[in-house]
Design an enzyme around this catalytic site. Structure first.
Site, PDB file in Angstrom:
ATOM      1  N   THR A   1      12.751  64.863   7.785  1.00 26.39           N
ATOM      2  CA  THR A   1      12.058  65.843   7.273  1.00 26.39           C
ATOM      3  C   THR A   1      10.922  66.184   8.374  1.00 26.39           C
ATOM      4  OG1 THR A   1      11.478  64.348   5.292  1.00 26.39           O
ATOM      5  CG2 THR A   1       9.688  65.869   5.455  1.00 26.39           C
TER       6      THR A   1
ATOM      7  N   TYR B   1      14.491  69.493  -4.853  1.00 28.79           N
ATOM      8  CA  TYR B   1      14.314  70.710  -5.763  1.00 28.79           C
ATOM      9  C   TYR B   1      15.217  70.593  -6.974  1.00 28.79           C
ATOM     10  CZ  TYR B   1      14.028  74.956  -7.216  1.00 28.79           C
ATOM     11  OH  TYR B   1      14.258  76.061  -8.624  1.00 28.79           O
TER      12      TYR B   1
ATOM     13  N   TYR C   1      17.774  57.811   1.890  1.00 29.09           N
ATOM     14  CA  TYR C   1      16.541  58.688   2.328  1.00 29.09           C
ATOM     15  C   TYR C   1      15.381  58.883   1.333  1.00 29.09           C
ATOM     16  CZ  TYR C   1      12.379  61.519   4.782  1.00 29.09           C
ATOM     17  OH  TYR C   1      11.406  62.439   4.918  1.00 29.09           O
TER      18      TYR C   1
ATOM     19  N   ARG D   1       8.527  63.929  -1.592  1.00 28.53           N
ATOM     20  CA  ARG D   1       8.759  65.423  -1.560  1.00 28.53           C
ATOM     21  C   ARG D   1      10.131  66.440  -2.586  1.00 28.53           C
ATOM     22  NH1 ARG D   1       8.706  68.239   3.533  1.00 28.53           N
ATOM     23  NH2 ARG D   1       7.016  67.185   4.592  1.00 28.53           N
TER      24      ARG D   1
ATOM     25  N   LYS E   1      15.638  54.141   4.781  1.00 30.99           N
ATOM     26  CA  LYS E   1      14.546  55.279   5.233  1.00 30.99           C
ATOM     27  C   LYS E   1      13.636  55.036   3.136  1.00 30.99           C
ATOM     28  CE  LYS E   1      11.442  58.394   6.779  1.00 30.99           C
ATOM     29  NZ  LYS E   1      12.027  59.834   7.804  1.00 30.99           N
TER      30      LYS E   1
ATOM     31  N   ILE F   1      10.850  54.608  10.200  1.00 33.61           N
ATOM     32  CA  ILE F   1      10.913  55.951  10.934  1.00 33.61           C
ATOM     33  C   ILE F   1      10.134  56.455  10.240  1.00 33.61           C
ATOM     34  CG2 ILE F   1      12.556  57.747  10.631  1.00 33.61           C
ATOM     35  CD1 ILE F   1      14.976  56.085   9.557  1.00 33.61           C
TER      36      ILE F   1
END
Length: 306
Positions: A53, A116, A142, A147, A171, A213
């Site tokens: 990201t 998305y 992740y 997001r 993560k 992270i």
């Protein structure tokens, strides 16, 4: 015993998700990028990640993402472990980037839940299993529902861990601390759980996390790494102190979309040209002033130089 046990031992600590610096014309600033990697390692970061990201991956072409990975691998030169982000909203791109990561010899690949598309849990399982089965390197899931608009449920993650021996960690950027507790319960206590939420970096260690992270490491790598080192050495009081000491910086860096504020801060520090690719842009002047004050208060910037 697993063939990935050795990797599990070393893939711990503060992994900095290094930003992708751009020149004024929008091209990748390769020399500055290599300098950032050097600075991270010299400051004590235990590992490096790129094109997650913080690295603006959706603004990079596949070729550019490969180039950034190759540059990072060269700059790291085996000094710390390397776990680049290889995930995309596109399955074939994810496959291509993950295979490329394996080809250049990374220590692990971090694969994001596709953003998305909003896949259901079975589709998520099939996506990750196909990617994991295509390579032999360790895979770190992740999960960042803020997001992606989709949360990988604990049951799905546990199923992947059971069926894919090279999926060794995650993560977690899920703010639900109950969720992350259940990840370790269901995926196994030896599962490598990294915090992707800055205010959960310390609490995650307390339940057996492998590290974090954290985008904040882009700006203050030394103290972020020291937090892990203090905990690992059994100095709980120091780790707690660093947790709260870093909180003002953590807060201000996320008052606009990551990595816009981090890039503004690094620009103030003279580390980069604070350039982003549209549709992202620098934060407001008011927020930049707040960032400047925070950097001064934390002795990251000299008051006389502001």
């Amino acid at each position: 015993m697993s063939i990935y046990d050795e990797e599990k031992k070393k893939l711990r600590g503060s992994i900095c998700p290094v930003i992708t610096p751009f020149k004024e014309d929008g091209s990748i600033d390769e020399e500055t990028f290599k300098n950032l990697v050097d600075w991270q390692i010299e400051s004590g970061s235990h590992g490096i990640s790129v094109t997650g990201t913080s690295g603006e991956p959706s603004s990079l072409t596949v070729a550019e993402r490969k180039r950034v990975m190759a540059l990072a691998k060269e700059a790291i030169d085996g000094r710390v472990f390397f776990a680049p982000g290889t995930g995309s909203t596109n399955h074939d791109e994810t496959m291509e980037l993950t295979k490329y990561a394996e080809e250049i010899g990374v220590d692990a690949a971090m694969v994001i839940v596709p953003y998305y598309n909003k896949p259901n849990q079975e589709a998520l399982y099939q996506h990750f299993k196909t990617v994991a089965d295509s390579v032999e390197i360790p895979i770190i899931i992740y999960n960042i529902p803020g997001r992606t608009a989709v949360n990988m449920e604990v049951e799905t993650m546990a199923r992947l861990v059971k069926d894919c021996p090279n999926i060794i960690g995650a993560k977690e950027s899920n703010k639900d601390f109950e969720h992350v507790n259940r990840v370790l319960l269901n995926c196994g206590r030896d599962f490598l759980l990294y915090s992707g939420i800055e205010l959960l970096c310390y609490p995650m260690l307390a339940i057996g996390g492998a590290g974090f992270i954290s985008a904040t490491a882009n700006v203050e790598p030394k103290k972020v790494a020291e937090l892990y080192n203090a905990w690992d050495a059994g100095n709980v009081a120091k780790a707690q102190d660093l947790h709260f000491e870093l909180m003002p910086l953590n807060d201000v860096l996320f008052k606009d979309t990551n990595p816009t504020v981090a890039k503004a801060a690094l620009g103030m520090m003279g580390k980069i040209t604070p350039k982003l690719r549209l549709p992202l842009g620098l934060p407001s002047e008011e927020l930049q002033e707040e960032v400047r004050e925070t950097l001064v208060n934390m002795d990251i910037l000299d008051k006389q130089s502001v």
